[in-house]
Design a protein around this motif. Sequence first.
Motif, PDB file in Angstrom:
ATOM      1  N   PHE A  68     -26.925  44.696 -88.527  1.00  0.00           N
ATOM      2  CA  PHE A  68     -27.496  43.344 -88.635  1.00  0.00           C
ATOM      3  C   PHE A  68     -28.073  42.886 -87.298  1.00  0.00           C
ATOM      4  CE2 PHE A  68     -26.873  38.783 -88.168  1.00  0.00           C
ATOM      5  CZ  PHE A  68     -27.559  38.322 -89.267  1.00  0.00           C
ATOM      6  N   LEU A  69     -27.406  43.290 -86.224  1.00  0.00           N
ATOM      7  CA  LEU A  69     -27.830  42.778 -84.916  1.00  0.00           C
ATOM      8  C   LEU A  69     -28.927  43.620 -84.276  1.00  0.00           C
ATOM      9  CD1 LEU A  69     -24.391  41.715 -83.451  1.00  0.00           C
ATOM     10  CD2 LEU A  69     -26.160  40.267 -84.413  1.00  0.00           C
ATOM     11  N   HIS A  91     -29.742  43.641 -75.025  1.00  0.00           N
ATOM     12  CA  HIS A  91     -29.336  43.336 -76.396  1.00  0.00           C
ATOM     13  C   HIS A  91     -28.349  44.360 -76.922  1.00  0.00           C
ATOM     14  CE1 HIS A  91     -30.028  42.847 -80.805  1.00  0.00           C
ATOM     15  NE2 HIS A  91     -29.847  41.599 -80.428  1.00  0.00           N
ATOM     16  N   LEU A 107     -10.628  43.268 -83.342  1.00  0.00           N
ATOM     17  CA  LEU A 107      -9.985  42.064 -83.873  1.00  0.00           C
ATOM     18  C   LEU A 107      -9.675  42.212 -85.354  1.00  0.00           C
ATOM     19  CD1 LEU A 107     -11.934  39.209 -82.116  1.00  0.00           C
ATOM     20  CD2 LEU A 107      -9.528  39.747 -81.880  1.00  0.00           C
ATOM     21  N   ARG A 145     -32.246  37.742 -83.547  1.00  0.00           N
ATOM     22  CA  ARG A 145     -31.196  38.715 -83.276  1.00  0.00           C
ATOM     23  C   ARG A 145     -30.338  38.287 -82.097  1.00  0.00           C
ATOM     24  NH1 ARG A 145     -33.268  44.009 -82.209  1.00  0.00           N
ATOM     25  NH2 ARG A 145     -35.005  42.966 -81.209  1.00  0.00           N
ATOM     26  N   THR A 146     -30.996  37.661 -81.111  1.00  0.00           N
ATOM     27  CA  THR A 146     -30.202  37.170 -79.982  1.00  0.00           C
ATOM     28  C   THR A 146     -29.221  36.102 -80.449  1.00  0.00           C
ATOM     29  OG1 THR A 146     -32.120  37.545 -78.615  1.00  0.00           O
ATOM     30  CG2 THR A 146     -30.352  36.246 -77.668  1.00  0.00           C
ATOM     31  N   TYR A 147     -29.734  35.243 -81.333  1.00  0.00           N
ATOM     32  CA  TYR A 147     -28.834  34.210 -81.863  1.00  0.00           C
ATOM     33  C   TYR A 147     -27.674  34.863 -82.601  1.00  0.00           C
ATOM     34  CZ  TYR A 147     -32.904  31.247 -81.004  1.00  0.00           C
ATOM     35  OH  TYR A 147     -33.957  30.604 -80.435  1.00  0.00           O
ATOM     36  N   GLY A 148     -27.996  35.911 -83.343  1.00  0.00           N
ATOM     37  CA  GLY A 148     -26.958  36.606 -84.089  1.00  0.00           C
ATOM     38  C   GLY A 148     -25.900  37.179 -83.165  1.00  0.00           C
ATOM     39  N   VAL A 149     -26.359  37.818 -82.071  1.00  0.00           N
ATOM     40  CA  VAL A 149     -25.396  38.384 -81.121  1.00  0.00           C
ATOM     41  C   VAL A 149     -24.543  37.282 -80.531  1.00  0.00           C
ATOM     42  CG1 VAL A 149     -25.187  39.502 -78.901  1.00  0.00           C
ATOM     43  CG2 VAL A 149     -26.750  40.399 -80.571  1.00  0.00           C
ATOM     44  N   ALA A 195     -21.956  36.407 -82.952  1.00  0.00           N
ATOM     45  CA  ALA A 195     -20.925  37.435 -83.077  1.00  0.00           C
ATOM     46  C   ALA A 195     -19.987  37.395 -81.874  1.00  0.00           C
ATOM     47  CB  ALA A 195     -21.573  38.812 -83.191  1.00  0.00           C
ATOM     48  N   LEU A 196     -20.585  37.233 -80.695  1.00  0.00           N
ATOM     49  CA  LEU A 196     -19.747  37.137 -79.493  1.00  0.00           C
ATOM     50  C   LEU A 196     -18.849  35.908 -79.575  1.00  0.00           C
ATOM     51  CD1 LEU A 196     -22.264  38.211 -76.718  1.00  0.00           C
ATOM     52  CD2 LEU A 196     -20.260  39.458 -77.512  1.00  0.00           C
ATOM     53  N   VAL A 255     -17.693  34.605 -82.303  1.00  0.00           N
ATOM     54  CA  VAL A 255     -16.609  34.941 -83.233  1.00  0.00           C
ATOM     55  C   VAL A 255     -15.530  35.732 -82.505  1.00  0.00           C
ATOM     56  CG1 VAL A 255     -16.050  36.354 -85.237  1.00  0.00           C
ATOM     57  CG2 VAL A 255     -18.040  34.873 -85.285  1.00  0.00           C
ATOM     58  N   VAL A 256     -15.974  36.688 -81.689  1.00  0.00           N
ATOM     59  CA  VAL A 256     -15.007  37.503 -80.948  1.00  0.00           C
ATOM     60  C   VAL A 256     -14.177  36.616 -80.017  1.00  0.00           C
ATOM     61  CG1 VAL A 256     -14.771  39.320 -79.238  1.00  0.00           C
ATOM     62  CG2 VAL A 256     -16.388  39.574 -81.105  1.00  0.00           C
TER      63      VAL A 256
END
Lengths: 98, 333, 634
Positions: A20-21, B98, B112, C611-615, C618-619, C621-622
């Motif tokens: 996805f990323l 990225h 996690l 995609r940057t927003y997605g990362v 995700a980060l 969330v981590v």
Amino acid sequence: MTSLYAILAVILFTIGLVGFLVRRNALVIFMCVELMLNAANLLFVAFSSHWGILDGQVAAFFVMVVAAAEVVIGLSIIVMISRSRRSTSVDNEIVLKG
Amino acid sequence: MMLIPMVTGVEVTFWICAVLAILGAVGLVTFRKPVYSALCLALVMISLAVIYASLGAPFLFAVQIIVYTGAILMLFLFVIMLVGVASEDSVTETLKGHRVAVAIAGLGVLVLLVLAVAQGVHGTPVGVDSANTSAGGNVQGLADLIFSRYVIAFESTAALLITAAVAAMVLAHPELIKKKAGQTQMAAARLQAYARDGVDPGPRPSSGIFARHNSIATPALLPDGTIAQESVSKVLADRVGLRSVDELWGPHDEVLAAIETAGEEPLDVEDLDWDDDETAPGELEPADDHVVDETADEPAPGEPDTTDDQNESEESHADAVAETPADEEKRND
Amino acid sequence: MLETLTPVAAQGLFQYAWLMVAIPAAVAALLLILGKVTNSFGHWLATLAPIASCVFAVIYFVDLLSMSPDSRAVSLHLYTWIASGAWQIGVGILLDPLSILFALLITGVGSIIHIYSIGYMAHDPNRRRFFAYLNLFIAAMLILVLADNYLVLFIGWEGVGLASYLLIAFWQERPSAAAAGKKAFVMNRVGDLGLLLAAFTMLAMFSSTSFSAVDAGASKLSLGWATFIGFMLLLAACGKSAQVPLQAWLLDAMEGPTPVSALIHAATMVTAGVYLVVRSSAIFEQTPAAQLAVAIVGTVTLLVGAWIGCSKDDIKKVLAGSTMSQIGYMMLAAGIGPAGYAFAIFHLLTHGFFKANMFLGAGSVMHGTNDDVNMRHYGALAKAMPVTFVTFGIGYLAIIGFPFFSGFYSKDHIIEAAFHAQPALGILALIGAGVTAFYMTRLMIMTYFGAKRWEPKVHPHESPAVMWIPLVLLAIGSIAGGMVLNGWIGSWLSVVGADAGEHATWMPEFTWLGVVTLVVVALGVVISWLVFRKDVPKEAPAQVTVITTIGRNDLYGDAFNDTVIVRPAAFLSRAATAIDDVGIDPAYEGGGWLVSKLGDKVRHIQNGYVRTYGVTMALGVVLVGLALLISRLV
């Protein structure tokens, strides 16, 4: 045994997340989302079996229904975007830039 | 006595399907063509379906195959075909840092989640067999739940699906942004384009018709011997690629060469017939040149040529032949 | 104990009492809204309005006369203005002996001055606007005196303040007139604050502001609250009536047209303070401190006004000083208590006549001398303007208290009452009478006698009939007012709280005090005549005594205000601005600057790539997961 299913689900989910990323094609990204949903479903079914109750399977069923609706909407959005932008790359949506 | 753990059918199924599923997932992420990705996803889904079956969920097995793999994935494939099957993701990453960030995020989520689900698993697995049998079967058991405890959620999904269907129609329906242009306006626009950009106001040339190639993907040739780009639809040109002049003339040259060599030998009857109509094929052009006499267009010796007049008219433009390599270069640009 | 009337509901003709207010208000609105259309006839219409009101007033006056003395109060409830819980504040009209006298004065003198203004303002391009404002004033003043509670009274109070402002600054093209208007308006605000606070306190104490409720409840009021209300009312009265310490605006108010000075700043509006004090007699009865303060303020103003009157060369300012002084007499009388109320109103009425008379006379003089107000440029006008001279002379005799003229009755009563109440105040009032005689004689001599000191090209002439007929009418009032009212007003007003006093007739009793007063007045006249019969220099002498200098500078009222209020206020506001500029503005602007610069940097995070927003998500969330995990472990 259940933890094996769980770990499989987690691995699939993570692969889906990474895809996805990193992918740029909106369609592939969408497939990765589906992969993540499937991973979650696997977990539902595995725990349903673990505890011996059917509610997990019902949940998985609902996930499928919602996924179907989501796919329909998502794909029509992709079609619409590709029609106006002649591309399905998410990087092209640079108009979001601040 | 049993030091080796007993291997059950369920475990065998799991290991096979798990490997397939992970392979499919990796393929989904790594293949550059979306069609391959979709097929990989199908592999994952079918593997999971089998696992469902082994976990005592035959209904979900069926639904996974029919709805997910059968309907949803096919929808994906349709859309892939619709929006351009040829689009490939490039391998190079344009965003700085990225991939590193994705790696960190992926690893973090993995760790996690493993920790999280590991905490959730305790006790011995019960299996759903007893639940299935007590309800009189898996489908009956699910139906009991769906139509009693989850009936409101179930009804909501009905509304959701209806909404989704309507929304898809609304979204995908092409809107006419402005009034459709009539014949007069289109003619005026065409002439304006001609005046402004020099675009030919006439209809586009039809595709090339050759003795060996007559599909709509075959480009026509311009009087100077170059390919008429306009003669093939852009979609087809992108998909298949335009045939080069070489490709079009290739058979010609072969036949011409054959004829020239055959000139020293007696020809077949068909060849003779064909040859008779011709004035002097050998005199006109050197055989190694791309542009040859139109008679060379006739590749199969068994087919009589009936287009002499046409070919003759093309002949008058044969002097433009010298330009061809330059044109080709331009095209390659 | 006070006698208070219980008003009866209006019947018959009394039901139309609101027309007294409505007619001038409607005419004012008409003239202002229709604009130029009414230019040709507007002044006639506007003159008819107060006459109509006057007719009403006379009818009601006669009606009240015919009633028995203890039922001479009629109330007319128009509508309920505020109905909130226990508060029921209505808009209503109260016609009682006090208010009808005021209504008569306002509409009577007002009508005469309207007629006079037709001549006086004949050549003014904005005549229509002038008459509209005059009518607005009449309406507001009638609201003030006819109101049956303090809130409605306040509306009228503000209305006359507005009209006063508009009329003082009528010649707005003159900066001095515009400034004078503003000054009057602002200084009146100070007084208005007092009236508002008094009204609010009444509302809190009595749950009502109506006169009847206040009269009924006043005796149960604690001394502290009564004193507070009393002082607030006194503040209001000081503002409106130009009493010390809020006196400074009245002299500047003479920038307005002379009919305005006559009507508003001599006869009616400035006496509103006296009306307020008399109307609130029930409150003042409860608080000797406030009552004494009223008397002292009156006495001080009486002397201050006289002092200013002695030293000015501007004829209107002399009259303005005189007005302050005479209102000081009224306040003094009002402060004496029930014994003085009737005399305060009596003097108010007679003063309304003779002061309006003299102001209009001064206007007539100015009219004949090309609007010159400097008395040093007059002289020997008696022959040039005989009617003006005679009527002015009658006013003069009235104000100095010449026997049988109106001022003689009213002022003598006040001095006498003051002596009975507080001999010190009586002596000061007596001195004031002498000084009044001195400066009024000075005015008469400088204006009408002596050598001609006219400016070149000035040819004094008598004013037209439309101007001198009002003078005659007012002169008659100045002569007869005292005699007519003397024997009657005490008993007339007794029902609203005034002492009936000893039975008086038109024939004054010559007590020893009356004789002393006459002697003092004669002394003033003689001294003045001795001083000013010589040639008066055309330019004001520069070498003058300190007393004159102080007087010329209005006893430094403006300087006092400037130093004590304006400068500190200006300093405070400058300091506030400086603090704002140095401290608060940079803090805000710096904060904004910081945020904007930070935004410039931070917005690069928003690179537009989904995609940057997605990362990032995700980060996130981590991170959240880690936080939860750590909290579990710890």
